[in-house]
Design an enzyme around this catalytic site. Structure first.
Site, PDB file in Angstrom:
ATOM      1  N   ALA A  66     -48.892 -26.931 -20.031  1.00 29.17           N
ATOM      2  CA  ALA A  66     -49.595 -27.032 -21.305  1.00 29.17           C
ATOM      3  C   ALA A  66     -48.671 -26.590 -22.437  1.00 29.17           C
ATOM      4  CB  ALA A  66     -50.853 -26.160 -21.275  1.00 29.17           C
ATOM      5  N   GLY A 112     -50.971 -27.272 -16.040  1.00 33.47           N
ATOM      6  CA  GLY A 112     -51.885 -28.374 -16.324  1.00 33.47           C
ATOM      7  C   GLY A 112     -51.419 -29.701 -15.768  1.00 33.47           C
ATOM      8  N   GLU A 115     -52.529 -29.685 -12.259  1.00 36.64           N
ATOM      9  CA  GLU A 115     -53.989 -29.800 -12.286  1.00 36.64           C
ATOM     10  C   GLU A 115     -54.428 -31.233 -12.581  1.00 36.64           C
ATOM     11  OE1 GLU A 115     -55.687 -25.522 -13.647  1.00 36.64           O
ATOM     12  OE2 GLU A 115     -54.196 -26.403 -14.999  1.00 36.64           O
ATOM     13  N   GLU A 135     -49.278 -19.936 -14.069  1.00 38.60           N
ATOM     14  CA  GLU A 135     -50.048 -19.286 -15.138  1.00 38.60           C
ATOM     15  C   GLU A 135     -50.026 -17.761 -15.084  1.00 38.60           C
ATOM     16  OE1 GLU A 135     -51.748 -23.449 -14.912  1.00 38.60           O
ATOM     17  OE2 GLU A 135     -50.946 -21.967 -13.517  1.00 38.60           O
TER      18      GLU A 135
END
Length: 260
Positions: A66, A112, A115, A135
């Site tokens: 991200a 992300g 994900e 993260e």
């Protein structure tokens, strides 16, 4: 519609969405998530499209995570809203799309990015791909479904280890874990994904849509997957594709499915 952060190519009932921020290693920011939602929404409504490939531009990254600058000053409620909105617009949306989504992982798939790949219906990786959920090195946890989908795909113990250590794994490890279905050379990745998508496109779109619903049901709280399978199996009998499929079988010819 003109997009700034993604490219969409359509050919032979297959669509390819490329996240196109190569200078940012295709990192996901709010505008990119919104554009991806709009792109998937358009393709979902396009009756000519029967399978979708999602990949990253360039040779380095699928999605390298991200855009941290966007949320580095967020408070609790802003962080929770970011995760909820992202899951609604993109990650859950992709998982529940009625058309199959294949992630072609062409490099780094981190945070992300991984994900997004896990929200896709299955994954193909290039040999140079690296995957991870880093993260916790930022004082965060995965917020776009990573804590849920990674254990579903590779098991609780391995998911716990990868999330807590923030380790990256290579394509062969991902294959051995069951995180990806295939590993191919990067130069072959899109062709392999297209051939796989073309196989899918020859089959009944209505049956594939109902199969996606039935498979996803097994991972939803309060839903009996077997009951959902029975319901969707029964609904298949009311479709034109069922009539065409069984007729073609009895007539010893290839079916011509219309997705109806």
């Amino acid at each position: 519609m003109t997009f700034e952060n993604i490219l969409i190519e359509k050919n032979n009932q297959i669509a390819i969405i490329s996240i196109n921020r190569p200078t940012k290693l295709n990192a996901l920011n709010k505008p990119t998530i919104e554009e991806l939602h709009q792109g998937f929404e358009q393709l979902e409504a396009d009756k000519e499209i029967r399978a979708i490939i999602i990949t990253g531009s360039g040779e380095k990254a699928f999605v390298a995570g991200a855009d941290i600058k966007e949320f580095s000053s967020f408070n609790q409620s802003e962080g929770a809203h970011l995760a909820a909105k992202g899951q609604e617009l993109l990650f859950d949306y992709v998982q529940n799309l009625s058309k199959p989504v294949i992630a072609a992982i062409n490099g780094f798939a981190l945070g992300g990015g991984l994900e997004l790949a896990m929200a896709s219906h299955f994954r193909i990786a290039s040999a140079n791909a690296k995957m991870g959920l880093p993260e916790v090195t930022l004082g965060l946890i995965p917020g776009y479904g990573g804590t849920q989908r990674l254990p579903q795909l590779i098991g609780k113990g391995r998911a716990m280890e990868l999330i807590m250590t923030a380790d990256m794994i290579n394509a062969e490890q991902a294959l051995s874990f069951g995180l990806v279905n295939h590993v191919v050379e990067q130069s072959e990745l899109l062709d392999f994904a297209k051939k796989t998508a073309e196989k899918i496109a020859k089959n009944s779109p209505t049956a594939i849509s109902k199969a996606i619903k039935a498979i996803n049901a097994n991972f939803k709280d309060g839903i009996n997957g077997f009951h959902e399978e029975i319901k969707n199996f029964g609904e298949c009998f009311e479709t034109e594709d069922f009539v065409e499929g069984t007729t073609a079988f009895l007539e010893k010819r290839k079916p011509d499915f219309k997705g109806e």
